[in-house]
Write a protein that holds these residues in place. Sequence first.
Motif, PDB file in Angstrom:
ATOM      1  N   THR A  99      19.577  48.567  59.041  1.00  0.00           N
ATOM      2  CA  THR A  99      20.946  48.990  58.761  1.00  0.00           C
ATOM      3  C   THR A  99      21.221  48.993  57.256  1.00  0.00           C
ATOM      4  N   TYR A 100      20.723  47.983  56.564  1.00  0.00           N
ATOM      5  CA  TYR A 100      20.891  47.921  55.106  1.00  0.00           C
ATOM      6  C   TYR A 100      20.252  49.141  54.450  1.00  0.00           C
ATOM      7  N   GLN A 101      19.011  49.440  54.824  1.00  0.00           N
ATOM      8  CA  GLN A 101      18.322  50.590  54.252  1.00  0.00           C
ATOM      9  C   GLN A 101      19.041  51.889  54.595  1.00  0.00           C
ATOM     10  N   LYS A 102      19.614  51.949  55.788  1.00  0.00           N
ATOM     11  CA  LYS A 102      20.343  53.147  56.185  1.00  0.00           C
ATOM     12  C   LYS A 102      21.526  53.397  55.257  1.00  0.00           C
ATOM     13  N   PHE A 103      22.293  52.358  54.943  1.00  0.00           N
ATOM     14  CA  PHE A 103      23.445  52.515  54.054  1.00  0.00           C
ATOM     15  C   PHE A 103      23.006  52.916  52.641  1.00  0.00           C
ATOM     16  N   ILE A 140      31.482  60.974  46.368  1.00  0.00           N
ATOM     17  CA  ILE A 140      31.366  59.734  45.601  1.00  0.00           C
ATOM     18  C   ILE A 140      32.048  58.580  46.331  1.00  0.00           C
ATOM     19  N   THR A 141      33.219  58.854  46.900  1.00  0.00           N
ATOM     20  CA  THR A 141      33.957  57.819  47.638  1.00  0.00           C
ATOM     21  C   THR A 141      33.149  57.321  48.833  1.00  0.00           C
ATOM     22  N   LYS A 142      32.523  58.258  49.547  1.00  0.00           N
ATOM     23  CA  LYS A 142      31.711  57.876  50.703  1.00  0.00           C
ATOM     24  C   LYS A 142      30.463  57.106  50.269  1.00  0.00           C
ATOM     25  N   ALA A 143      29.913  57.472  49.111  1.00  0.00           N
ATOM     26  CA  ALA A 143      28.746  56.755  48.590  1.00  0.00           C
ATOM     27  C   ALA A 143      29.113  55.310  48.256  1.00  0.00           C
ATOM     28  N   ILE A 144      30.267  55.126  47.641  1.00  0.00           N
ATOM     29  CA  ILE A 144      30.745  53.774  47.321  1.00  0.00           C
ATOM     30  C   ILE A 144      30.931  52.967  48.601  1.00  0.00           C
ATOM     31  N   GLU A 145      31.497  53.620  49.612  1.00  0.00           N
ATOM     32  CA  GLU A 145      31.720  52.943  50.895  1.00  0.00           C
ATOM     33  C   GLU A 145      30.392  52.522  51.524  1.00  0.00           C
ATOM     34  N   SER A 146      29.361  53.399  51.440  1.00  0.00           N
ATOM     35  CA  SER A 146      28.049  53.066  52.001  1.00  0.00           C
ATOM     36  C   SER A 146      27.431  51.875  51.286  1.00  0.00           C
ATOM     37  N   LEU A 147      27.553  51.835  49.949  1.00  0.00           N
ATOM     38  CA  LEU A 147      27.001  50.715  49.184  1.00  0.00           C
ATOM     39  C   LEU A 147      27.734  49.413  49.510  1.00  0.00           C
ATOM     40  N   GLN A 153      27.701  44.110  52.575  1.00  0.00           N
ATOM     41  CA  GLN A 153      28.167  43.180  53.595  1.00  0.00           C
ATOM     42  C   GLN A 153      26.995  42.527  54.336  1.00  0.00           C
ATOM     43  N   ILE A 154      25.836  43.187  54.296  1.00  0.00           N
ATOM     44  CA  ILE A 154      24.665  42.669  54.995  1.00  0.00           C
ATOM     45  C   ILE A 154      23.882  41.707  54.113  1.00  0.00           C
ATOM     46  N   ARG A 155      23.693  42.079  52.839  1.00  0.00           N
ATOM     47  CA  ARG A 155      22.990  41.233  51.868  1.00  0.00           C
ATOM     48  C   ARG A 155      23.412  41.680  50.482  1.00  0.00           C
ATOM     49  N   PRO A 156      23.325  40.800  49.475  1.00  0.00           N
ATOM     50  CA  PRO A 156      23.679  41.208  48.113  1.00  0.00           C
ATOM     51  C   PRO A 156      22.837  42.405  47.677  1.00  0.00           C
ATOM     52  N   LEU A 157      23.459  43.321  46.970  1.00  0.00           N
ATOM     53  CA  LEU A 157      22.741  44.499  46.509  1.00  0.00           C
ATOM     54  C   LEU A 157      21.684  44.119  45.479  1.00  0.00           C
ATOM     55  N   GLY A 158      20.597  44.888  45.445  1.00  0.00           N
ATOM     56  CA  GLY A 158      19.615  44.730  44.387  1.00  0.00           C
ATOM     57  C   GLY A 158      20.218  45.181  43.069  1.00  0.00           C
ATOM     58  N   LYS A 159      19.547  44.851  41.971  1.00  0.00           N
ATOM     59  CA  LYS A 159      20.079  45.177  40.644  1.00  0.00           C
ATOM     60  C   LYS A 159      20.318  46.679  40.500  1.00  0.00           C
ATOM     61  N   LYS A 160      19.343  47.479  40.958  1.00  0.00           N
ATOM     62  CA  LYS A 160      19.467  48.931  40.853  1.00  0.00           C
ATOM     63  C   LYS A 160      20.683  49.438  41.623  1.00  0.00           C
ATOM     64  N   GLN A 169      23.313  47.632  42.591  1.00  0.00           N
ATOM     65  CA  GLN A 169      24.543  47.094  42.022  1.00  0.00           C
ATOM     66  C   GLN A 169      24.963  47.890  40.788  1.00  0.00           C
ATOM     67  N   ASP A 170      23.994  48.233  39.945  1.00  0.00           N
ATOM     68  CA  ASP A 170      24.292  49.049  38.761  1.00  0.00           C
ATOM     69  C   ASP A 170      24.832  50.406  39.172  1.00  0.00           C
ATOM     70  N   LEU A 171      24.262  50.952  40.241  1.00  0.00           N
ATOM     71  CA  LEU A 171      24.720  52.252  40.743  1.00  0.00           C
ATOM     72  C   LEU A 171      26.151  52.164  41.241  1.00  0.00           C
ATOM     73  N   LEU A 172      26.462  51.093  41.985  1.00  0.00           N
ATOM     74  CA  LEU A 172      27.827  50.903  42.489  1.00  0.00           C
ATOM     75  C   LEU A 172      28.806  50.767  41.335  1.00  0.00           C
ATOM     76  N   ASN A 173      28.458  49.983  40.340  1.00  0.00           N
ATOM     77  CA  ASN A 173      29.342  49.807  39.174  1.00  0.00           C
ATOM     78  C   ASN A 173      29.589  51.135  38.454  1.00  0.00           C
ATOM     79  N   LYS A 174      28.535  51.928  38.358  1.00  0.00           N
ATOM     80  CA  LYS A 174      28.643  53.229  37.693  1.00  0.00           C
ATOM     81  C   LYS A 174      29.563  54.156  38.467  1.00  0.00           C
ATOM     82  N   LEU A 175      29.439  54.158  39.797  1.00  0.00           N
ATOM     83  CA  LEU A 175      30.288  55.021  40.631  1.00  0.00           C
ATOM     84  C   LEU A 175      31.749  54.606  40.539  1.00  0.00           C
ATOM     85  N   LYS A 176      31.987  53.298  40.488  1.00  0.00           N
ATOM     86  CA  LYS A 176      33.368  52.810  40.415  1.00  0.00           C
ATOM     87  C   LYS A 176      34.030  53.208  39.099  1.00  0.00           C
TER      88      LYS A 176
END
Length: 289
Positions: A231-235, A259-266, A271-278, A280-287
């Motif tokens: 499920t994590y890999q799917k998101f 972009i909004t849907k991508a943020i929601e997927s990340l 919610q399943i496990r902390p994001l990896g650095k890559k 997390q950086d991607l999420l911060n960039k999208l926000k």
Amino acid sequence: MNFYIFKNKEMPWGDYGDTLLVGYAYPDEKDESKILIERTGPFVPPVYTWAKMILISDTFKQKLEKSDLKGFEYQETVFHKIVNLDWTKWDLDTEHPKIYPNGGEPENYILSRKHSPETAEKMEKIWCLKLNNKTLTGRKERNISSRQDLFIIENSWTGNDIFNSEGAGYAFFSEKAKLWFENNADDFANFEPFNSKVATQEEIDFAKDYIKPRPQKNDPFAHLTPKDWKTYQKFIEQANKLIAKSNTDKTEKSKLTSITKAIESLKNAEQIRPLGKKEQDLLNKLKDK
């Protein structure tokens, strides 16, 4: 020398087609010597890959046993969950699959359906090739950006026609094995070239150091089940596809939606496990957009 990595038959319908063809295969948590199969039935492809495993039907095994390819043994798998869904009777040339899974997610072709003992009974056995992993894979540096930075160290090759390597998560094929599979697998075997070279002693030492066991740390993800990881890999995959889609969207509104849907997927992955650095950086960039 020429070496290749195995690729599954190209299916229509993106992840939907891939899930119908391959399903899932993974070691039993209680006994890692057992490989559990979750997939559609009753059709079994002659050969397919999951992670760095090569899985074959019983009919294909009988062919392979008559070849002069070497370097592997056969391990019978266990049908853990087989769902009755004969997609081979669908029109594969249509834009959309005949049936979409519940909830719209590809894995639900399997996860949302019940195990069918009757279908499993009709199916051929599935065998996993047990592969040697002593051939070394070199790398340009410890942290690589793509598989183009990897190479098989030719002067460590064991001579096996099909093999794994501790330094890379692929199933590798020799030229001889590639040609045999292309001629015998009914178009279910695809291949991509993989770099190789005769390595220096420094490159060999670096490869050995990379795979050397490190001091064990407490695994913060030990509680996660195989389903959690799927499920994590799917998101994460969903987020990457939506980001790619945003680059081709024609209007600002559609780009924002992607972009909004991508943020929601990340965030769902988080919610399943902390994001990896890559990630997390991607999420911060999208926000920040």
